[in-house]
Design an enzyme around this catalytic site. Structure first.
Site, PDB file in Angstrom:
ATOM      1  CG  MET A 130      -6.865   3.732   2.981  1.00  0.00           C
ATOM      2  SD  MET A 130      -6.071   3.413   4.557  1.00  0.00           S
ATOM      3  CE  MET A 130      -7.307   4.028   5.698  1.00  0.00           C
ATOM      4  CB  SER A 131      -5.774  -0.283  -2.128  1.00  0.00           C
ATOM      5  OG  SER A 131      -7.051  -0.882  -2.149  1.00  0.00           O
ATOM      6  CG  HIS A 144      -1.920  -1.050   1.276  1.00  0.00           C
ATOM      7  ND1 HIS A 144      -1.643  -2.313   1.744  1.00  0.00           N
ATOM      8  CD2 HIS A 144      -3.225  -1.059   0.884  1.00  0.00           C
ATOM      9  CE1 HIS A 144      -2.744  -3.060   1.644  1.00  0.00           C
ATOM     10  NE2 HIS A 144      -3.709  -2.324   1.119  1.00  0.00           N
ATOM     11  CD  GLU A 179       2.134  -1.892   3.263  1.00  0.00           C
ATOM     12  OE1 GLU A 179       3.028  -2.686   3.600  1.00  0.00           O
ATOM     13  OE2 GLU A 179       1.324  -2.138   2.355  1.00  0.00           O
ATOM     14  CG  ASN A 195     -15.370   0.132   7.694  1.00  0.00           C
ATOM     15  OD1 ASN A 195     -14.609  -0.496   6.948  1.00  0.00           O
ATOM     16  ND2 ASN A 195     -15.377   1.442   7.742  1.00  0.00           N
ATOM     17  CG  HIS A 203      -6.094  -2.943  10.246  1.00  0.00           C
ATOM     18  ND1 HIS A 203      -6.427  -2.860   8.903  1.00  0.00           N
ATOM     19  CD2 HIS A 203      -5.139  -3.897  10.319  1.00  0.00           C
ATOM     20  CE1 HIS A 203      -5.716  -3.713   8.210  1.00  0.00           C
ATOM     21  NE2 HIS A 203      -4.919  -4.363   9.045  1.00  0.00           N
ATOM     22  CB  ALA A 252     -11.301  -4.008   2.957  1.00  0.00           C
TER      23      ALA A 252
HETATM   24  N1  HPA Z   1     -11.833   4.039   5.055  1.00  0.00           N
HETATM   25  C1  HPA Z   1     -10.737   3.851   4.293  1.00  0.00           C
HETATM   26  N2  HPA Z   1     -10.296   2.644   3.971  1.00  0.00           N
HETATM   27  C2  HPA Z   1     -10.992   1.586   4.401  1.00  0.00           C
HETATM   28  C3  HPA Z   1     -12.142   1.721   5.187  1.00  0.00           C
HETATM   29  C4  HPA Z   1     -12.586   3.023   5.528  1.00  0.00           C
HETATM   30  O1  HPA Z   1     -13.607   3.224   6.220  1.00  0.00           O
HETATM   31  N3  HPA Z   1     -12.584   0.457   5.444  1.00  0.00           N
HETATM   32  C5  HPA Z   1     -11.736  -0.392   4.826  1.00  0.00           C
HETATM   33  N4  HPA Z   1     -10.766   0.279   4.191  1.00  0.00           N
END
Ligand code: HPA
Length: 285
Positions: free
Chosen positions: A215-216, A88, A91, A239, A251, A118
């Site tokens: 974030m990816s 990422h 990182e 989430n 996380h 995710a």
């Molecule tokens: N924000 C950013 N990146 C994520 C999130 C989030 O709520 N959930 C999983 N990756």
């Protein structure tokens, strides 16, 4: 810059040699497995697993819950290449480093790639456990992976008006329906991380037209599209985004939701591969 570019092409050649030495398989489809999707790798047969650390130029993945292996094998009758885990930007890797595996895949003959991740759900209809197929993205990472890359002596002014392949999106939608998986289509907004967003940022992103945040994926999608690959992308909504839920985001919550869904998401990917490789669903040029 030229010396740097030569270095990258040397790394690509060496990475190609390394992968080819491990397996004679030449898949046309690749899947990048992000959080929640990784157990799909266990459904493959006749696998060869190559740790990223052994492949020249591949970045290290340093985040708990993200392994780092390139896997070659069969899903049903279809040869596939998996990138299990990604490096990422948050990182500390450069855009060049995180998109390097995509460049190697293009040279290996991969024609289609499905990028998974995710994400936090922004849209009011999103619930944890849903999936969202990307129809488009908003790059809020503050960086472009093509910066500094030249093509025929010019910067890469690449058209991004249709990054995400509509036929792959259809295959994903049909696979989700068969697996009784709650499914949405929408816009993914990429931030650099590693902090999660503030509620005010999420309200702003919603106004900008974002349905989910992560974030990816966007750097890999841009490079894969530039290299002529058909690109699909699928988010697992792990989430609700900041402010949509009174409890803080962790996380651990993201990883746990991914793990709870692994059987369901594996079935969805198996069905997707079956559909994608069947002649019937191939797009006519
Ligand atoms: N924000 C950013 N990146 C994520 C999130 C989030 O709520 N959930 C999983 N990756």
């Amino acid at each position: 810059m030229t010396a740097q570019r030569n270095q990258v092409s040397n790394h690509i050649r060496r990475a190609l040699r390394c992968v080819r030495k491990h397996s004679p398989l030449r898949p046309r489809l690749a899947i990048l497995l992000g959080s929640g999707f990784d157990s799909f790798a266990h459904t493959l047969t006749g696998t060869v697993r190559i740790p990223y650390a052994r492949i020249p130029g591949f970045p290290e993945t340093r985040v708990a819950g993200h392994s780092g292996d390139l896997v070659l094998g069969h899903s049903g009758d279809t040869p596939v290449l998996l990138l299990c885990g990604r490096a990422h930007y948050y990182e500390g890797h450069s855009m060049g480093e995180i998109t390097f595996p995509i460049r190697v895949l293009a040279e290996l003959g991969i024609e289609s790639i499905l990028l998974t991740n995710a994400a936090g759900g922004i849209h009011s209809k999103h619930r944890p456990g849903d999936v969202m197929c990307l129809t488009d993205h908003i790059n809020f990472m503050g960086q472009n992976p093509l910066r500094g890359q030249m093509q025929d002596g010019k910067p890469c002014f690449v058209d991004l008006s249709s990054v995400y392949d509509t036929q792959i999106a259809l295959e994903l939608r049909r696979s989700a329906r068969l697996c009784k998986q709650r499914f949405h289509s929408g816009v993914y907004l990429a931030v650099s991380g590693p902090s999660y967003e503030t509620p005010a940022e999420i309200r702003a992103f919603a106004r900008l037209g974002a349905d989910a945040v992560g974030m990816s994926t966007v750097p890999e999608a841009i490079v894969a599209h530039h290299l002529g690959l058909r690109v699909g992308a699928l988010s697992c909504i792990t989430n609700l985004a900041a402010g949509r839920n009174p409890v803080p985001i962790t996380h651990q919550e993201v990883l746990t939701m991914g793990r709870n869904l692994h059987g369901q998401l594996s079935r969805l990917l198996q069905e997707f591969v079956r559909r994608h490789s069947s002649k019937k669903t191939r797009m006519t040029p």
